[in-house]
Structures are given as C-alpha cells and as structure tokens.
Motif scaffolding. Sequence first.
Motif, PDB file in Angstrom:
ATOM      1  N   LYS A   1      31.418  52.620   2.577  1.00  0.00           N
ATOM      2  CA  LYS A   1      31.792  51.415   3.053  1.00  0.00           C
ATOM      3  C   LYS A   1      30.944  50.328   2.473  1.00  0.00           C
ATOM      4  CE  LYS A   1      32.389  48.443   7.113  1.00  0.00           C
ATOM      5  NZ  LYS A   1      32.237  48.515   8.670  1.00  0.00           N
ATOM      6  N   LEU A   2      29.694  50.546   2.117  1.00  0.00           N
ATOM      7  CA  LEU A   2      28.882  49.762   1.473  1.00  0.00           C
ATOM      8  C   LEU A   2      29.265  49.337  -0.017  1.00  0.00           C
ATOM      9  CD1 LEU A   2      25.244  50.869   2.516  1.00  0.00           C
ATOM     10  CD2 LEU A   2      26.269  48.577   3.066  1.00  0.00           C
ATOM     11  N   GLN A   3      30.077  50.335  -0.632  1.00  0.00           N
ATOM     12  CA  GLN A   3      30.454  50.188  -1.855  1.00  0.00           C
ATOM     13  C   GLN A   3      31.597  49.349  -1.836  1.00  0.00           C
ATOM     14  OE1 GLN A   3      29.603  50.627  -5.050  1.00  0.00           O
ATOM     15  NE2 GLN A   3      31.825  50.355  -6.107  1.00  0.00           N
ATOM     16  N   GLU A   4      32.473  49.454  -0.878  1.00  0.00           N
ATOM     17  CA  GLU A   4      33.680  48.739  -0.772  1.00  0.00           C
ATOM     18  C   GLU A   4      33.342  47.268  -0.617  1.00  0.00           C
ATOM     19  OE1 GLU A   4      36.088  50.056   2.379  1.00  0.00           O
ATOM     20  OE2 GLU A   4      36.448  52.071   1.633  1.00  0.00           O
ATOM     21  N   GLU A   5      32.426  47.128   0.159  1.00  0.00           N
ATOM     22  CA  GLU A   5      31.871  45.760   0.411  1.00  0.00           C
ATOM     23  C   GLU A   5      31.166  44.912  -0.719  1.00  0.00           C
ATOM     24  OE1 GLU A   5      31.635  45.908   5.184  1.00  0.00           O
ATOM     25  OE2 GLU A   5      29.793  46.197   3.958  1.00  0.00           O
ATOM     26  N   LEU A   6      30.364  45.685  -1.382  1.00  0.00           N
ATOM     27  CA  LEU A   6      29.326  44.915  -2.029  1.00  0.00           C
ATOM     28  C   LEU A   6      29.350  45.552  -3.682  1.00  0.00           C
ATOM     29  CD1 LEU A   6      26.024  45.600  -0.145  1.00  0.00           C
ATOM     30  CD2 LEU A   6      27.400  43.693  -0.314  1.00  0.00           C
ATOM     31  N   ASN A   7      30.304  46.333  -4.102  1.00  0.00           N
ATOM     32  CA  ASN A   7      30.476  46.606  -5.319  1.00  0.00           C
ATOM     33  C   ASN A   7      29.402  46.863  -6.372  1.00  0.00           C
ATOM     34  OD1 ASN A   7      33.675  46.244  -5.569  1.00  0.00           O
ATOM     35  ND2 ASN A   7      32.974  44.254  -4.444  1.00  0.00           N
ATOM     36  N   PHE A   8      28.474  47.560  -5.785  1.00  0.00           N
ATOM     37  CA  PHE A   8      27.296  47.772  -6.795  1.00  0.00           C
ATOM     38  C   PHE A   8      27.482  49.215  -7.692  1.00  0.00           C
ATOM     39  CE2 PHE A   8      26.960  49.538  -2.400  1.00  0.00           C
ATOM     40  CZ  PHE A   8      26.653  50.860  -2.691  1.00  0.00           C
ATOM     41  N   GLY A   9      28.201  50.110  -7.441  1.00  0.00           N
ATOM     42  CA  GLY A   9      28.424  51.218  -8.185  1.00  0.00           C
ATOM     43  C   GLY A   9      27.963  52.456  -7.491  1.00  0.00           C
ATOM     44  N   TYR A  10      29.043  53.432  -7.057  1.00  0.00           N
ATOM     45  CA  TYR A  10      28.657  54.574  -6.008  1.00  0.00           C
ATOM     46  C   TYR A  10      29.746  55.425  -6.394  1.00  0.00           C
ATOM     47  CZ  TYR A  10      28.728  57.762  -2.021  1.00  0.00           C
ATOM     48  OH  TYR A  10      29.219  58.873  -1.385  1.00  0.00           O
ATOM     49  N   ARG A  11      29.521  56.673  -6.438  1.00  0.00           N
ATOM     50  CA  ARG A  11      30.544  57.698  -6.465  1.00  0.00           C
ATOM     51  C   ARG A  11      29.946  58.963  -6.133  1.00  0.00           C
ATOM     52  NH1 ARG A  11      29.689  61.253 -10.910  1.00  0.00           N
ATOM     53  NH2 ARG A  11      28.204  60.235 -12.490  1.00  0.00           N
ATOM     54  N   LYS A  12      30.849  59.608  -5.379  1.00  0.00           N
ATOM     55  CA  LYS A  12      30.580  61.399  -4.947  1.00  0.00           C
ATOM     56  C   LYS A  12      30.728  62.171  -5.987  1.00  0.00           C
ATOM     57  CE  LYS A  12      31.504  61.488   0.130  1.00  0.00           C
ATOM     58  NZ  LYS A  12      32.303  62.093   0.967  1.00  0.00           N
ATOM     59  N   ALA A  13      29.734  62.924  -6.342  1.00  0.00           N
ATOM     60  CA  ALA A  13      29.532  63.801  -7.290  1.00  0.00           C
ATOM     61  C   ALA A  13      29.545  65.485  -6.789  1.00  0.00           C
ATOM     62  CB  ALA A  13      28.425  63.508  -8.076  1.00  0.00           C
ATOM     63  N   GLY A  14      28.914  65.801  -5.430  1.00  0.00           N
ATOM     64  CA  GLY A  14      28.443  66.855  -5.295  1.00  0.00           C
ATOM     65  C   GLY A  14      27.225  67.417  -5.789  1.00  0.00           C
ATOM     66  N   ALA A  15      26.624  68.326  -5.081  1.00  0.00           N
ATOM     67  CA  ALA A  15      25.384  68.876  -5.760  1.00  0.00           C
ATOM     68  C   ALA A  15      25.320  70.501  -5.652  1.00  0.00           C
ATOM     69  CB  ALA A  15      24.313  68.195  -4.947  1.00  0.00           C
ATOM     70  N   LEU A  16      24.688  70.998  -6.464  1.00  0.00           N
ATOM     71  CA  LEU A  16      24.501  72.464  -6.508  1.00  0.00           C
ATOM     72  C   LEU A  16      23.006  72.687  -6.459  1.00  0.00           C
ATOM     73  CD1 LEU A  16      26.599  73.931  -9.164  1.00  0.00           C
ATOM     74  CD2 LEU A  16      27.114  73.807  -6.637  1.00  0.00           C
ATOM     75  N   VAL A  17      22.641  73.512  -5.513  1.00  0.00           N
ATOM     76  CA  VAL A  17      20.866  73.832  -5.537  1.00  0.00           C
ATOM     77  C   VAL A  17      21.132  75.401  -6.030  1.00  0.00           C
ATOM     78  CG1 VAL A  17      18.899  74.187  -4.266  1.00  0.00           C
ATOM     79  CG2 VAL A  17      20.439  72.365  -3.439  1.00  0.00           C
ATOM     80  N   ILE A  18      20.782  75.566  -7.285  1.00  0.00           N
ATOM     81  CA  ILE A  18      20.960  76.956  -7.753  1.00  0.00           C
ATOM     82  C   ILE A  18      19.549  77.755  -7.541  1.00  0.00           C
ATOM     83  CG2 ILE A  18      22.395  75.972  -9.734  1.00  0.00           C
ATOM     84  CD1 ILE A  18      20.022  75.774 -11.587  1.00  0.00           C
ATOM     85  N   GLY A  19      19.881  79.194  -7.548  1.00  0.00           N
ATOM     86  CA  GLY A  19      19.112  80.093  -7.438  1.00  0.00           C
ATOM     87  C   GLY A  19      19.262  81.214  -8.430  1.00  0.00           C
ATOM     88  N   PHE A  20      17.963  81.672  -8.857  1.00  0.00           N
ATOM     89  CA  PHE A  20      17.992  82.997  -9.681  1.00  0.00           C
ATOM     90  C   PHE A  20      17.866  84.246  -9.165  1.00  0.00           C
ATOM     91  CE2 PHE A  20      17.000  78.897 -11.981  1.00  0.00           C
ATOM     92  CZ  PHE A  20      17.940  78.893 -13.040  1.00  0.00           C
ATOM     93  N   ASN A  21      17.305  84.480  -8.126  1.00  0.00           N
ATOM     94  CA  ASN A  21      16.929  85.587  -7.456  1.00  0.00           C
ATOM     95  C   ASN A  21      16.974  85.588  -5.914  1.00  0.00           C
ATOM     96  OD1 ASN A  21      14.351  84.410  -6.794  1.00  0.00           O
ATOM     97  ND2 ASN A  21      13.741  84.538  -8.922  1.00  0.00           N
ATOM     98  N   GLU A  22      16.372  86.905  -5.577  1.00  0.00           N
ATOM     99  CA  GLU A  22      16.633  87.054  -4.062  1.00  0.00           C
ATOM    100  C   GLU A  22      15.763  85.921  -3.450  1.00  0.00           C
ATOM    101  OE1 GLU A  22      15.693  91.048  -2.647  1.00  0.00           O
ATOM    102  OE2 GLU A  22      17.549  91.690  -3.850  1.00  0.00           O
ATOM    103  N   GLY A  23      14.588  85.802  -3.967  1.00  0.00           N
ATOM    104  CA  GLY A  23      13.649  84.734  -3.245  1.00  0.00           C
ATOM    105  C   GLY A  23      14.465  83.109  -3.254  1.00  0.00           C
ATOM    106  N   ASP A  24      15.069  82.817  -4.371  1.00  0.00           N
ATOM    107  CA  ASP A  24      15.729  81.589  -4.297  1.00  0.00           C
ATOM    108  C   ASP A  24      16.831  81.597  -3.505  1.00  0.00           C
ATOM    109  OD1 ASP A  24      13.836  80.831  -6.372  1.00  0.00           O
ATOM    110  OD2 ASP A  24      15.780  81.111  -7.936  1.00  0.00           O
TER     111      ASP A  24
END
Length: 480
Positions: free
Chosen positions: A73-96
Amino acid sequence: MYDVIIIGAGVVGAAIARKLSRYNLKICILEKEDDVATGASKANSGIVHGGYAAKYGTLKGELCGKGNQMYAKLQEELNFGYRKAGALVIGFNEGDEKKITELYDNGVKMGCDDLEIIRGERLKAIEPHLNSEVKVALYAKSVGVTSPYEFTIALVENAITNGVELKLESEVISIEKLPGRFIVHTNKEDLETKYIINAAGLYSDKIANMVGTYDFKIIPKRGQYVLMGKDQGNLVNTVIFQVPTDKGKGILVTTTYHGNFMIGPNAEEVSEIDDVTTITETLKYVIDTARMSIPDFDVRKTLTTFAGIRATSNTGDFIIEESKVKRFINVAGIDSPGLTSSPAIAEMVADILKNSGLILTEKNDFIPYRKGIVIKKDNNFHGKVDDTDKAKNIICRCELVTEAEIIDAIHRNIPINSTDAIKRRTRAGMGTCQGNFCKSRVVAIIARELNIEEDKVTVRGNSNSKPLVRAEINLIRKMK
C-alpha cells in the motif's frame, strides 16, 4: 510551540513523521546532516524481510511481520520503488536443515502463511544458478526488495506536503526539561515542544542521556557490501540468505530494486560511530562466502563497495517506549529488520503518544499520495544526449536519467544542493561509469536551477560518508 519534535530523519523518523502528519499536530523533524537518509537508511541491504526473520516474542518479530504487510500500500501511495522477490534461506547439511526447520517453526508462530521447506528440482527451478551443493531451503514468498533511501525521501516529502517542518543541518546540542515541555537547543536555534521522539539512530543513546536517561547503549556494527552491474542480475531471482549465525543474518545475494547484483553484509563492531571504511580483506570474505550461494558471479563487474553502520542496542531488541521522563519517547536500537519494521514502528509510536495524553485528531485534508521522481523507461522512450526537450535530454547515459527528472528532484520540498543528493533521488551517477560522464552535467543543472556558482555545488554536502577508493575497487575486480 511544537506538539512533537522528531530527532533524526532516517527511515524510522521519516515513517513516524509521515504517520503523525495525518493528525492536526505541529511537527518538526530535526536532522544534523544536509539531507535525509544519509546514515544507515542509505547503506543497507534494502530487504523487506519476512515475518520469520526475527524471534517470536520480541518487538523485532512483532513489528517485522506487520511492517512487511504494509509495503504494498505504501508503494501505491508514495511511488518509491518496491517489489516482492521472495527469499531462500539455504542449507548444505543436516545442521543447516535443523536451523531452517527452527526458522520455519518461528515463522509459523509469527503467523506466516507463506513458508515452505523445499529441496531438489524445486530449488533449481526457482534459482537455476544456485550452488549445486545446496540441499534444502526455506522459501519465503513475502520477502521483498526496496530502495531504502528513496523510501525515506518519499516519506519525508509526503510528511512535508502534509504540514511537517524539516530542519536540516540542525544538530541537537542539549535538551532542557521544563514543566509540560522541553526546550531543544540546536546549533542554530532553540525550539519548544510538548513531546520528543528520539529516532537519532547511532546517536540515540546520547540524545537520551541529554534528558537524564541511561537505560541503553548503542553498539555500532559495520556491514560491508559489494555492488555490481545489472548485467549479472539474471544470476538470482530471489533474495538468497545462508542460515543465520549469532552475528546476524549472514551474507546475502540479491538484486537491488533497480536490478544491480549485490552481496553482503558482514557484521563487525567498530569503535568509531561514523567509520564506514571498507576493507579489502573483509570484502574478500564477503565475496568468498557469497560464492557458496551463487558461485559464478564476476567480480570484474564491480561498480562500487560501501559500508553502513547499524545502531544495535545492548538490550538485543528494539527500544520503543516512553522513557521514565514523561513525553520523551525512545525509538532506538533499530537494526535489522528495522527498514521492514519502520511503518509498523510508526503505528506503535502513534499509540504511545495517544496513551501519553497527546490528542490525535485526523485531518480532513490529509494527502496520502506522492509522485515518484524516477520515470520508468520502456521501449517507447526515445531520449538522447543534448536533446532540447528536457523530458528526453539524457544526462546520465548509464541509468537513462533525464534533465527533467533532475530538475524535478531539485525543486521538491526537501532542499538539496549536492550531486549525491541527486544520485539518491534519480540514480544519476549510479551506473557503470559511476558518474564520469554525467557528474559535470548534474553540477551544471544544480547551479543553474539554484542560481549559484558551480564551485558551490558539493559532492556530499556536509555528510560524513567517505569517498570511493578507486584502488580498492581495482583490487576487488582482480579477485578470483
């Protein structure tokens, strides 16, 4: 007399100002620098974090999730630059994987409904250039990217449109407590106010000390980044994190809102509050660690390196409360996810003011909208250098910034007179040549529009930001 004085024009002070501008109040923002967003608000990752990113039961956790949901909503009102990208938190082993499961469980407690634990082909489909050694990841769809300095500028511009006063180059020297009011002594003048919002970032403990409160201490932590060109933006689709450590969220790989490939930050305590030096050895660590996520980026395409200082509190959480001094409200220790949380922090501060006795009556004529400065260029844009039409006259070839955009930025309601201020608003100088082509042209336009001599136009105003060290960039470009 003011109803409220806000000390600090970073993203948190700006969000509070914009929120309070909805009400019939006399409000002033004090900023010691010559522009807004010159501290941590210009030098951070620009990530709008998901609700999982801070611990359940903390203010950070509560406000991160709420803030995330406010950005569209803030982006709609203020036009500053925002987009949804999604994120990955990656792991390499059982501990991760165990840590990733803990993050997932934390997010569920926070009410996040966008989380998945994914593996194998699903990972590769989302991020084709991901390190093949990655075994598992937390996928968070609500994570976004924004331009943090453009967001801050937009908030302040809109607040001013709605009646807030901004006083730049106004450093608070001392604060005098009197019955029912404060006298704020700055380097320029004395100002009277009923309430004070301490949103001074790295200096918030010093401001609190001025009224006799010593409940917290700010620990400055530096994070260093490497920024590369847009030509490598295709290497990453989401924001990629490695599993967090006790030092923070770790080295991320992302594209900025405008499409540049970026890696960082590390986290290190520093003794000097304004030490934004970048160190070659540390940047090598950032590069080597980032290659564990995306191996094949090319450091020869490095445009610049930079560092920001986070205002970490010794309490380990945000400090948002009316202090033991009545009507003096601390908003301090706002490190990550502070950018994400800032609009929710503003809502919380408004509630604190109301509970403290300030009458909040909504305006009938509040204007929620602000026109953006940067005009998105598509295939229909046919500008050229030295065009007589200001809307088509290209000043910055790398970023296709026109003369009209620069003129617009100069004549907005935040006074500016430096090339860096123009850069933050229009991106002129942020491209491949880093201003070698456009800087003199920008200087000429500023001088003409403000009717001043060109030698009066500075690069950084009175900001403490350090100049780029070209020798260091050359070293970075030679790293494997």
